[in-house]
Design a protein around this motif. Sequence first.
Motif, PDB file in Angstrom:
ATOM      1  N   SER A 113       0.866  -1.166   0.000  1.00 16.83           N
ATOM      2  CA  SER A 113       0.000   0.000   0.000  1.00 16.83           C
ATOM      3  C   SER A 113       0.908   1.223   0.000  1.00 16.83           C
ATOM      4  O   SER A 113       1.946   1.246   0.670  1.00 16.83           O
ATOM      5  N   VAL A 114       0.525   2.222  -0.764  1.00 15.24           N
ATOM      6  CA  VAL A 114       1.348   3.419  -0.881  1.00 15.24           C
ATOM      7  C   VAL A 114       1.443   4.153   0.465  1.00 15.24           C
ATOM      8  O   VAL A 114       2.364   4.908   0.716  1.00 15.24           O
ATOM      9  N   TYR A 115       0.498   3.861   1.349  1.00 18.85           N
ATOM     10  CA  TYR A 115       0.493   4.557   2.650  1.00 18.85           C
ATOM     11  C   TYR A 115       1.558   4.025   3.598  1.00 18.85           C
ATOM     12  O   TYR A 115       1.884   4.676   4.589  1.00 18.85           O
ATOM     13  N   GLN A 116       2.114   2.850   3.280  1.00 17.27           N
ATOM     14  CA  GLN A 116       3.261   2.368   4.048  1.00 17.27           C
ATOM     15  C   GLN A 116       4.407   3.353   3.927  1.00 17.27           C
ATOM     16  O   GLN A 116       5.200   3.522   4.852  1.00 17.27           O
ATOM     17  N   TYR A 117       4.473   4.024   2.769  1.00 15.97           N
ATOM     18  CA  TYR A 117       5.518   5.024   2.578  1.00 15.97           C
ATOM     19  C   TYR A 117       5.430   6.091   3.672  1.00 15.97           C
ATOM     20  O   TYR A 117       6.442   6.512   4.221  1.00 15.97           O
ATOM     21  N   LEU A 118       4.198   6.505   3.957  1.00 11.15           N
ATOM     22  CA  LEU A 118       4.029   7.605   4.920  1.00 11.15           C
ATOM     23  C   LEU A 118       4.546   7.217   6.303  1.00 11.15           C
ATOM     24  O   LEU A 118       5.060   8.046   7.039  1.00 11.15           O
ATOM     25  N   GLU A 119       4.394   5.937   6.657  1.00  8.41           N
ATOM     26  CA  GLU A 119       4.918   5.517   7.956  1.00  8.41           C
ATOM     27  C   GLU A 119       6.450   5.471   7.937  1.00  8.41           C
ATOM     28  O   GLU A 119       7.104   5.880   8.896  1.00  8.41           O
ATOM     29  N   LEU A 120       7.009   5.002   6.824  1.00  2.84           N
ATOM     30  CA  LEU A 120       8.470   4.957   6.699  1.00  2.84           C
ATOM     31  C   LEU A 120       9.061   6.352   6.797  1.00  2.84           C
ATOM     32  O   LEU A 120      10.072   6.581   7.443  1.00  2.84           O
ATOM     33  N   ARG A 121       8.415   7.299   6.127  1.00  4.11           N
ATOM     34  CA  ARG A 121       8.969   8.642   6.034  1.00  4.11           C
ATOM     35  C   ARG A 121       8.590   9.482   7.270  1.00  4.11           C
ATOM     36  O   ARG A 121       9.403  10.231   7.775  1.00  4.11           O
ATOM     37  N   GLY A 130      -3.541   9.423   5.998  1.00  2.73           N
ATOM     38  CA  GLY A 130      -3.528   9.269   4.549  1.00  2.73           C
ATOM     39  C   GLY A 130      -4.514   8.208   4.102  1.00  2.73           C
ATOM     40  O   GLY A 130      -5.305   8.415   3.176  1.00  2.73           O
ATOM     41  N   THR A 131      -4.500   7.068   4.780  1.00  6.24           N
ATOM     42  CA  THR A 131      -5.388   5.966   4.417  1.00  6.24           C
ATOM     43  C   THR A 131      -6.860   6.368   4.513  1.00  6.24           C
ATOM     44  O   THR A 131      -7.651   6.113   3.606  1.00  6.24           O
ATOM     45  N   SER A 254      -2.059  13.537  -8.895  1.00  9.69           N
ATOM     46  CA  SER A 254      -2.761  12.961  -7.751  1.00  9.69           C
ATOM     47  C   SER A 254      -3.358  11.612  -8.126  1.00  9.69           C
ATOM     48  O   SER A 254      -3.483  10.729  -7.286  1.00  9.69           O
ATOM     49  N   LEU A 255      -3.705  11.436  -9.411  1.00 10.83           N
ATOM     50  CA  LEU A 255      -4.285  10.165  -9.839  1.00 10.83           C
ATOM     51  C   LEU A 255      -3.216   9.138 -10.232  1.00 10.83           C
ATOM     52  O   LEU A 255      -3.245   8.001  -9.787  1.00 10.83           O
ATOM     53  N   TYR A 256      -2.274   9.555 -11.088  1.00 15.27           N
ATOM     54  CA  TYR A 256      -1.316   8.593 -11.627  1.00 15.27           C
ATOM     55  C   TYR A 256      -0.023   8.513 -10.828  1.00 15.27           C
ATOM     56  O   TYR A 256       0.820   7.662 -11.075  1.00 15.27           O
ATOM     57  N   GLY A 257       0.177   9.443  -9.876  1.00 19.22           N
ATOM     58  CA  GLY A 257       1.406   9.426  -9.103  1.00 19.22           C
ATOM     59  C   GLY A 257       1.234   8.774  -7.747  1.00 19.22           C
ATOM     60  O   GLY A 257       2.032   7.925  -7.357  1.00 19.22           O
ATOM     61  N   VAL A 258       0.195   9.165  -7.012  1.00 20.80           N
ATOM     62  CA  VAL A 258       0.126   8.724  -5.626  1.00 20.80           C
ATOM     63  C   VAL A 258      -1.176   8.011  -5.249  1.00 20.80           C
ATOM     64  O   VAL A 258      -1.338   7.616  -4.105  1.00 20.80           O
ATOM     65  N   ASN A 259      -2.114   7.867  -6.191  1.00 21.21           N
ATOM     66  CA  ASN A 259      -3.358   7.190  -5.831  1.00 21.21           C
ATOM     67  C   ASN A 259      -3.127   5.681  -5.707  1.00 21.21           C
ATOM     68  O   ASN A 259      -2.561   5.048  -6.594  1.00 21.21           O
ATOM     69  N   GLN A 260      -3.578   5.120  -4.588  1.00 20.16           N
ATOM     70  CA  GLN A 260      -3.347   3.695  -4.327  1.00 20.16           C
ATOM     71  C   GLN A 260      -3.793   2.803  -5.479  1.00 20.16           C
ATOM     72  O   GLN A 260      -3.104   1.842  -5.838  1.00 20.16           O
ATOM     73  N   ALA A 261      -4.945   3.100  -6.080  1.00 21.73           N
ATOM     74  CA  ALA A 261      -5.438   2.238  -7.151  1.00 21.73           C
ATOM     75  C   ALA A 261      -4.388   2.113  -8.252  1.00 21.73           C
ATOM     76  O   ALA A 261      -4.173   1.022  -8.798  1.00 21.73           O
ATOM     77  N   GLN A 262      -3.721   3.210  -8.570  1.00 18.91           N
ATOM     78  CA  GLN A 262      -2.714   3.182  -9.635  1.00 18.91           C
ATOM     79  C   GLN A 262      -1.384   2.637  -9.126  1.00 18.91           C
ATOM     80  O   GLN A 262      -0.756   1.808  -9.778  1.00 18.91           O
ATOM     81  N   PHE A 356     -12.849  -1.073  -5.473  1.00 15.90           N
ATOM     82  CA  PHE A 356     -13.065  -2.134  -4.465  1.00 15.90           C
ATOM     83  C   PHE A 356     -11.735  -2.746  -4.050  1.00 15.90           C
ATOM     84  O   PHE A 356     -11.434  -2.899  -2.878  1.00 15.90           O
ATOM     85  N   ASN A 357     -10.942  -3.114  -5.074  1.00 17.58           N
ATOM     86  CA  ASN A 357      -9.706  -3.811  -4.785  1.00 17.58           C
ATOM     87  C   ASN A 357      -8.717  -2.935  -4.022  1.00 17.58           C
ATOM     88  O   ASN A 357      -8.097  -3.386  -3.058  1.00 17.58           O
ATOM     89  N   SER A 358      -8.603  -1.666  -4.407  1.00 20.54           N
ATOM     90  CA  SER A 358      -7.644  -0.812  -3.704  1.00 20.54           C
ATOM     91  C   SER A 358      -8.142  -0.504  -2.294  1.00 20.54           C
ATOM     92  O   SER A 358      -7.341  -0.408  -1.357  1.00 20.54           O
ATOM     93  N   LEU A 359      -9.448  -0.373  -2.148  1.00 22.21           N
ATOM     94  CA  LEU A 359      -9.983  -0.107  -0.809  1.00 22.21           C
ATOM     95  C   LEU A 359      -9.774  -1.311   0.104  1.00 22.21           C
ATOM     96  O   LEU A 359      -9.396  -1.168   1.270  1.00 22.21           O
TER      97      LEU A 359
END
Length: 601
Positions: A113-121, A130-131, A254-262, A356-359
Amino acid sequence: MDPAGHKYFTVIDYVIFGLLLVASMSIGLYYAFTGGRQSTTQEFLIADRSMKCLPLSLSLMATFQSAVAIIGTPAEVYAHGTQYWFIGCSYVLGLLIPAHIFIPLFYRLHLTSVYQYLELRFCKAVRICGTVTFIFQMVIYMGVGIYTPALALNAVTGFHLWGAVLATGLVCTLYTALGGLKAVVWTDVFQTVVMFTGQLAVIIVGVHQAGGLSEAWGKVRDGGRISGIDLNPDPTVRHTFWTLAVGGVFLMLSLYGVNQAQVQRYLSSRTEREAVMSCYMVFPCLQLALLLSCLMGLVMFACYGQNSPVEQQYITSKDQMVLYFVMDMLQNFPGLPGLFVACLFSASLSTISSAFNSLATVTMVDLIKPHYSMTEARATLLSKLLALSYGIICLAMAYLVHLMNSSVLQAALSIFGMIGGPLLGLFCLGIFFPCANSIGAVTGLSAGLLMAFWVGIGGFLTRMPSPVIPLLNSTITVPDVSENITAATAELEADRSAGLHGFYSLSYMWYSALSSCTVLIVGLIISCITGPTKGDDVASGTVYPVVKTAQSYLKPSTCCKTTAEHKVDGQKEMNGTVKEDAGSQEETQRFLPDVELETSV
Ligand SMILES: CC(C)(CO)[C@@H](O)C(=O)NCCC(=O)O
Ligand code: NA
């Protein structure tokens, strides 16, 4: 047509629509019973990190291309001309930046999940903020996505509104919950093909109905639908080159860079190179999608001219126009209306399944897994149940959207800007500013969201339904009419620029830029006040060395190196292995080769 003006489907139309649902369902079942039979979360959520770039690129495009774009864009072009087309310019930077900054950074951290980044940083709290923001964004967007095609179908053919919502919601939930990300990506591929075919067929037949290519072109040109480039710098004008091409970049990021679905798709790719390639390949796909939907608007204009079916009161809103056009013009082509409806629902199914899948992924990886330990089998079952529950939430959201009423395209893009923008700002704060700290990040995110909702809701309440440019466009020479229009517009402009009104009338295309910059500015100020993070404390691989990278490209000594050598250098520097001029901020990244986290989901 019946007295209510409804146009009906023929049997063959129903069959085509039904086939779409059956085929999607079958793909889901196929992936439920092949490969690892979806028995691990690794397979269910991230497709065993084995995807190739072609299916990924089609799936990346399909995710944020729903029925909203298919019916919203032509309606926009019909009413306001081709100015909106300039959003295509934003795809260049909007995809190059993710390909070369966000993807390498996230991919090398081996996230799920891209939000793991936020915990690392930063820290756990920032990750959870973020989630939750992401869940909020996608749940609302899902509602718009599933409701839009059903409403259009209902308004034009009298097809049961909630029947359509339920049928598509159920099928989509099932194949997502059974087949996991593999099914989601491969149904996206199939649905993209249906989407393009449907649009293309309608455009070709539409041009034919309008009397041929040159006839059609003459009509749209004389009707003033071919817009020149509008370089007006006023940020309150809804669509200008600047709002679309520059504001659009922030939207795309915001869509293609950091959105979890992408990001989840990039992460499910076999290699980093294929992830980057898939991002490159989205470019032509997106341009084709934009081209087709703009052409559809022009073809509609060629057929109806100034007598829009809305004005003639056959339908009640601009968003019903495309489907009305299809049913009206293509009556004598059995199967074509069905194909187009399949195209519309394909677009939405591919969006909702990705949601659904990203959520399910973020709920599992960010909210549940870190707090409860459980066996792999149980985690997988829970992930499937989560996908199922989001399906039900989606139906509830559709009902909420039913109670609102707004132009769907603008509504969807506003949601991306208002909630996606602050998330973009949060990631940029972490990636580009090593000094930013967790307090700054949380405060910045909140400030960005507040700012976005302030201007978004303020704008929604004060704005009368966006002033539709009178159909008599500037290219038509009726001097007194255009004078009146100019006077009225000038008055409107004067009203607008005053105080808060000026702020509220900011073009929705700037929401993403405004809110992400707010996060950055507030985040940096608060970080400086509360004690900026020292370089040594920033986890390796979580910041992008802007200065370093720029230097490596500018350094004269590197000029004569081969490109290959150059690339190797760039990569080393990103990993922090090259330490030449110690003391520069980027140097402070420590070298931690393969960061292994609790990402082994
Ligand atoms: C998000 C963009 C601008 C990307 O091309 C486009 O696909 C679009 O206008 N989407 C609208 C939202 C939707 O179709 O759900
Ligand atoms: Na879609």
